[in-house]
Scaffold this motif. Structure first.
Motif, PDB file in Angstrom:
ATOM      1  N   GLY A 126      47.509  67.651  45.089  1.00 35.49           N
ATOM      2  CA  GLY A 126      48.261  68.639  45.841  1.00 35.49           C
ATOM      3  C   GLY A 126      49.471  68.035  46.519  1.00 35.49           C
ATOM      4  N   ARG A 127      49.977  68.739  47.534  1.00 28.04           N
ATOM      5  CA  ARG A 127      51.170  68.308  48.255  1.00 28.04           C
ATOM      6  C   ARG A 127      50.999  68.598  49.742  1.00 28.04           C
ATOM      7  NH1 ARG A 127      53.287  71.303  44.020  1.00 28.04           N
ATOM      8  NH2 ARG A 127      53.722  73.048  45.441  1.00 28.04           N
ATOM      9  N   TRP A 128      51.552  67.704  50.565  1.00 29.26           N
ATOM     10  CA  TRP A 128      51.644  67.912  52.003  1.00 29.26           C
ATOM     11  C   TRP A 128      53.087  67.679  52.434  1.00 29.26           C
ATOM     12  CZ3 TRP A 128      48.048  69.451  55.641  1.00 29.26           C
ATOM     13  CH2 TRP A 128      46.705  69.492  55.227  1.00 29.26           C
ATOM     14  N   ALA A 129      53.555  68.441  53.417  1.00 28.68           N
ATOM     15  CA  ALA A 129      54.858  68.226  54.039  1.00 28.68           C
ATOM     16  C   ALA A 129      54.653  68.216  55.546  1.00 28.68           C
ATOM     17  CB  ALA A 129      55.842  69.312  53.636  1.00 28.68           C
ATOM     18  N   ALA A 130      55.259  67.232  56.216  1.00 30.71           N
ATOM     19  CA  ALA A 130      55.084  67.105  57.664  1.00 30.71           C
ATOM     20  C   ALA A 130      56.435  66.979  58.342  1.00 30.71           C
ATOM     21  CB  ALA A 130      54.212  65.888  57.998  1.00 30.71           C
ATOM     22  N   GLY A 131      56.513  67.493  59.576  1.00 23.43           N
ATOM     23  CA  GLY A 131      57.723  67.399  60.366  1.00 23.43           C
ATOM     24  C   GLY A 131      57.781  66.107  61.154  1.00 23.43           C
ATOM     25  N   VAL A 149      57.440  63.392  54.588  1.00 18.94           N
ATOM     26  CA  VAL A 149      57.545  63.458  56.040  1.00 18.94           C
ATOM     27  C   VAL A 149      59.022  63.437  56.424  1.00 18.94           C
ATOM     28  CG1 VAL A 149      56.860  62.419  58.236  1.00 18.94           C
ATOM     29  CG2 VAL A 149      55.384  62.166  56.221  1.00 18.94           C
ATOM     30  N   ALA A 150      59.416  64.328  57.304  1.00 20.97           N
ATOM     31  CA  ALA A 150      60.798  64.394  57.767  1.00 20.97           C
ATOM     32  C   ALA A 150      60.905  63.842  59.187  1.00 20.97           C
ATOM     33  CB  ALA A 150      61.298  65.838  57.713  1.00 20.97           C
ATOM     34  N   GLY A 151      62.136  63.734  59.684  1.00 20.90           N
ATOM     35  CA  GLY A 151      62.356  63.336  61.069  1.00 20.90           C
ATOM     36  C   GLY A 151      62.129  61.866  61.309  1.00 20.90           C
ATOM     37  N   ASN A 152      61.726  61.532  62.535  1.00 21.21           N
ATOM     38  CA  ASN A 152      61.583  60.146  62.950  1.00 21.21           C
ATOM     39  C   ASN A 152      60.179  59.879  63.476  1.00 21.21           C
ATOM     40  OD1 ASN A 152      64.372  59.863  62.463  1.00 21.21           O
ATOM     41  ND2 ASN A 152      64.845  60.590  64.529  1.00 21.21           N
ATOM     42  N   ALA A 153      59.774  58.607  63.426  1.00 19.95           N
ATOM     43  CA  ALA A 153      58.515  58.160  64.006  1.00 19.95           C
ATOM     44  C   ALA A 153      58.702  56.732  64.490  1.00 19.95           C
ATOM     45  CB  ALA A 153      57.380  58.228  62.982  1.00 19.95           C
ATOM     46  N   PRO A 154      58.167  56.383  65.656  1.00 21.56           N
ATOM     47  CA  PRO A 154      58.350  55.021  66.154  1.00 21.56           C
ATOM     48  C   PRO A 154      57.642  53.969  65.312  1.00 21.56           C
ATOM     49  CG  PRO A 154      56.846  56.237  67.567  1.00 21.56           C
ATOM     50  CD  PRO A 154      57.429  57.222  66.618  1.00 21.56           C
ATOM     51  N   HIS A 168      59.005  59.190  53.219  1.00 21.34           N
ATOM     52  CA  HIS A 168      59.496  59.499  54.559  1.00 21.34           C
ATOM     53  C   HIS A 168      61.009  59.595  54.467  1.00 21.34           C
ATOM     54  CE1 HIS A 168      60.233  59.556  58.814  1.00 21.34           C
ATOM     55  NE2 HIS A 168      58.948  59.472  59.083  1.00 21.34           N
ATOM     56  N   THR A 169      61.565  60.774  54.751  1.00 13.78           N
ATOM     57  CA  THR A 169      62.991  61.001  54.549  1.00 13.78           C
ATOM     58  C   THR A 169      63.827  60.743  55.791  1.00 13.78           C
ATOM     59  OG1 THR A 169      62.781  63.365  55.096  1.00 13.78           O
ATOM     60  CG2 THR A 169      62.489  62.733  52.776  1.00 13.78           C
ATOM     61  N   GLY A 170      63.176  60.295  56.876  1.00 11.65           N
ATOM     62  CA  GLY A 170      63.890  60.018  58.110  1.00 11.65           C
ATOM     63  C   GLY A 170      63.894  58.541  58.454  1.00 11.65           C
ATOM     64  N   GLU A 171      63.634  58.235  59.731  1.00 12.99           N
ATOM     65  CA  GLU A 171      63.647  56.861  60.210  1.00 12.99           C
ATOM     66  C   GLU A 171      62.324  56.531  60.887  1.00 12.99           C
ATOM     67  OE1 GLU A 171      66.981  56.059  62.714  1.00 12.99           O
ATOM     68  OE2 GLU A 171      68.391  57.181  61.466  1.00 12.99           O
ATOM     69  N   VAL A 172      61.879  55.277  60.708  1.00 15.09           N
ATOM     70  CA  VAL A 172      60.715  54.785  61.435  1.00 15.09           C
ATOM     71  C   VAL A 172      61.087  53.472  62.111  1.00 15.09           C
ATOM     72  CG1 VAL A 172      59.120  55.893  59.835  1.00 15.09           C
ATOM     73  CG2 VAL A 172      59.735  53.508  59.496  1.00 15.09           C
ATOM     74  N   GLY A 173      60.426  53.192  63.232  1.00 15.50           N
ATOM     75  CA  GLY A 173      60.711  51.949  63.945  1.00 15.50           C
ATOM     76  C   GLY A 173      60.124  50.756  63.233  1.00 15.50           C
ATOM     77  N   GLN A 186      57.913  55.311  49.873  1.00 15.57           N
ATOM     78  CA  GLN A 186      59.359  55.201  50.030  1.00 15.57           C
ATOM     79  C   GLN A 186      59.747  55.705  51.418  1.00 15.57           C
ATOM     80  OE1 GLN A 186      61.695  56.972  46.886  1.00 15.57           O
ATOM     81  NE2 GLN A 186      63.530  57.100  48.163  1.00 15.57           N
ATOM     82  N   VAL A 187      60.526  54.894  52.132  1.00 14.98           N
ATOM     83  CA  VAL A 187      60.985  55.258  53.470  1.00 14.98           C
ATOM     84  C   VAL A 187      62.506  55.110  53.503  1.00 14.98           C
ATOM     85  CG1 VAL A 187      60.846  54.769  55.944  1.00 14.98           C
ATOM     86  CG2 VAL A 187      58.822  54.467  54.490  1.00 14.98           C
ATOM     87  N   ARG A 188      63.168  56.132  53.968  1.00 13.46           N
ATOM     88  CA  ARG A 188      64.638  56.123  53.949  1.00 13.46           C
ATOM     89  C   ARG A 188      65.194  54.982  54.793  1.00 13.46           C
ATOM     90  NH1 ARG A 188      68.078  58.178  57.688  1.00 13.46           N
ATOM     91  NH2 ARG A 188      70.258  58.437  57.040  1.00 13.46           N
ATOM     92  N   LEU A 189      64.662  54.790  56.020  1.00 15.71           N
ATOM     93  CA  LEU A 189      65.225  53.770  56.911  1.00 15.71           C
ATOM     94  C   LEU A 189      64.142  53.221  57.823  1.00 15.71           C
ATOM     95  CD1 LEU A 189      67.703  52.264  58.052  1.00 15.71           C
ATOM     96  CD2 LEU A 189      68.036  54.188  59.617  1.00 15.71           C
ATOM     97  N   VAL A 190      64.051  51.889  57.871  1.00 17.40           N
ATOM     98  CA  VAL A 190      63.149  51.201  58.791  1.00 17.40           C
ATOM     99  C   VAL A 190      63.997  50.311  59.688  1.00 17.40           C
ATOM    100  CG1 VAL A 190      61.155  49.700  59.063  1.00 17.40           C
ATOM    101  CG2 VAL A 190      61.309  51.194  57.060  1.00 17.40           C
ATOM    102  N   ASN A 191      63.879  50.489  61.003  1.00 19.02           N
ATOM    103  CA  ASN A 191      64.703  49.726  61.933  1.00 19.02           C
ATOM    104  C   ASN A 191      64.061  48.422  62.377  1.00 19.02           C
ATOM    105  OD1 ASN A 191      67.040  51.465  62.315  1.00 19.02           O
ATOM    106  ND2 ASN A 191      65.616  52.924  63.213  1.00 19.02           N
ATOM    107  N   GLY A 192      62.734  48.307  62.228  1.00 20.27           N
ATOM    108  CA  GLY A 192      62.041  47.140  62.744  1.00 20.27           C
ATOM    109  C   GLY A 192      61.248  46.398  61.688  1.00 20.27           C
ATOM    110  N   GLN A 193      60.089  45.890  62.101  1.00 26.88           N
ATOM    111  CA  GLN A 193      59.252  45.048  61.246  1.00 26.88           C
ATOM    112  C   GLN A 193      58.635  45.844  60.106  1.00 26.88           C
ATOM    113  OE1 GLN A 193      56.356  42.779  63.427  1.00 26.88           O
ATOM    114  NE2 GLN A 193      55.118  42.319  61.612  1.00 26.88           N
TER     115      GLN A 193
END
Length: 218
Positions: A126-131, A149-154, A168-173, A186-193
């Motif tokens: 199946g499929r899941w989509a999360a904000g 998953v959209a948006g950001n997460a620390p 993940h189409t947003g950013e994670v810390g 696949q994660v669009r952008l990772v700012n940290g470790q």
């Protein structure tokens, strides 16, 4: 397909986890701060009706599909491919606390609104989509499930097994990622470790800030 408009409503003070077992269903989860975990079901005309029950700290949606097996509405023996049109499935509408915890098995097509934190464990197809998730994000999928998953997460913990995909189409810390089999993360952008593990033919890819643009695995 015609549907029975309202088949069951259950509100229970206290449960903190939504558990969907052996089901083929559409699921909409609406997290809200201070909310009580409740579920309402609109049954489909065909197939076994979904049942609701309280089991310890969990609110359980039981799909009655445990014996589906080979050739069933979801067939875990056939590379976990879904064999049904989501529009024909029962609809489960859930109001959940902002710290959402979801465990599912079967053929599930779900969506989750913005949350303070999200833990999602899905087995089957199946499929899941999360904000967007304001706090910790943890997703574990096994089978042939796609999660977006959209948006950001620390911080995010993303684990995919079988032939699944987490995007993940947003950013994670910070990111902890594992893939097993032919799955991908696949994660669009990772700012940290970043800590990653690849076991099989799958892949983990992520972007890094680089002079105002993005690069992959750098």
């Amino acid at each position: 397909m015609q549907t029975i408009l309202l088949a069951a409503v259950l509100a229970a003070a206290g449960p903190t986890e939504l558990r969907i077992e052996n089901a083929a269903a559409r699921v909409v989860v609406i997290p809200r701060r201070g909310g009580v975990l409740t579920a309402a079901i609109r049954q489909a005309k065909d197939g076994p009706p979904l049942q609701l029950r309280r089991e310890g700290a969990a609110l359980v949606v039981d799909g009655g599909q445990a014996g589906a097996g080979r050739g069933g509405i979801f067939d875990l023996f056939n590379q976990s491919r879904c064999r049904t049109d989501p529009a024909t499935l029962p609809l489960v509408t859930v109001r959940a606390p902002a710290d959402a915890r979801i465990v599912s098995s079967g053929a599930i097509f779900g969506q989750v609104g913005p949350a303070d934190s999200l833990t999602l464990t899905a087995k089957g197809c199946g499929r899941w989509a999360a904000g967007s998730v304001a706090g910790p994000l943890s997703i574990h999928v096994d089978g042939h499930t796609r999660v977006t998953v959209a948006g950001n997460a620390p911080r995010a913990e993303l684990v995919a097994t079988g032939a699944s995909r987490i995007e993940h189409t947003g950013e994670v810390g910070s990111l902890t990622a594992e893939v097993h089999g032919s799955s991908t993360v696949q994660v669009r952008l990772v700012n940290g470790q970043v800590d990653s593990l690849i076991d099989g033919t799958g892949d983990v890819t992520y972007g890094r800030p680089a002079k105002g643009s993005f690069c992959t695995q750098c």
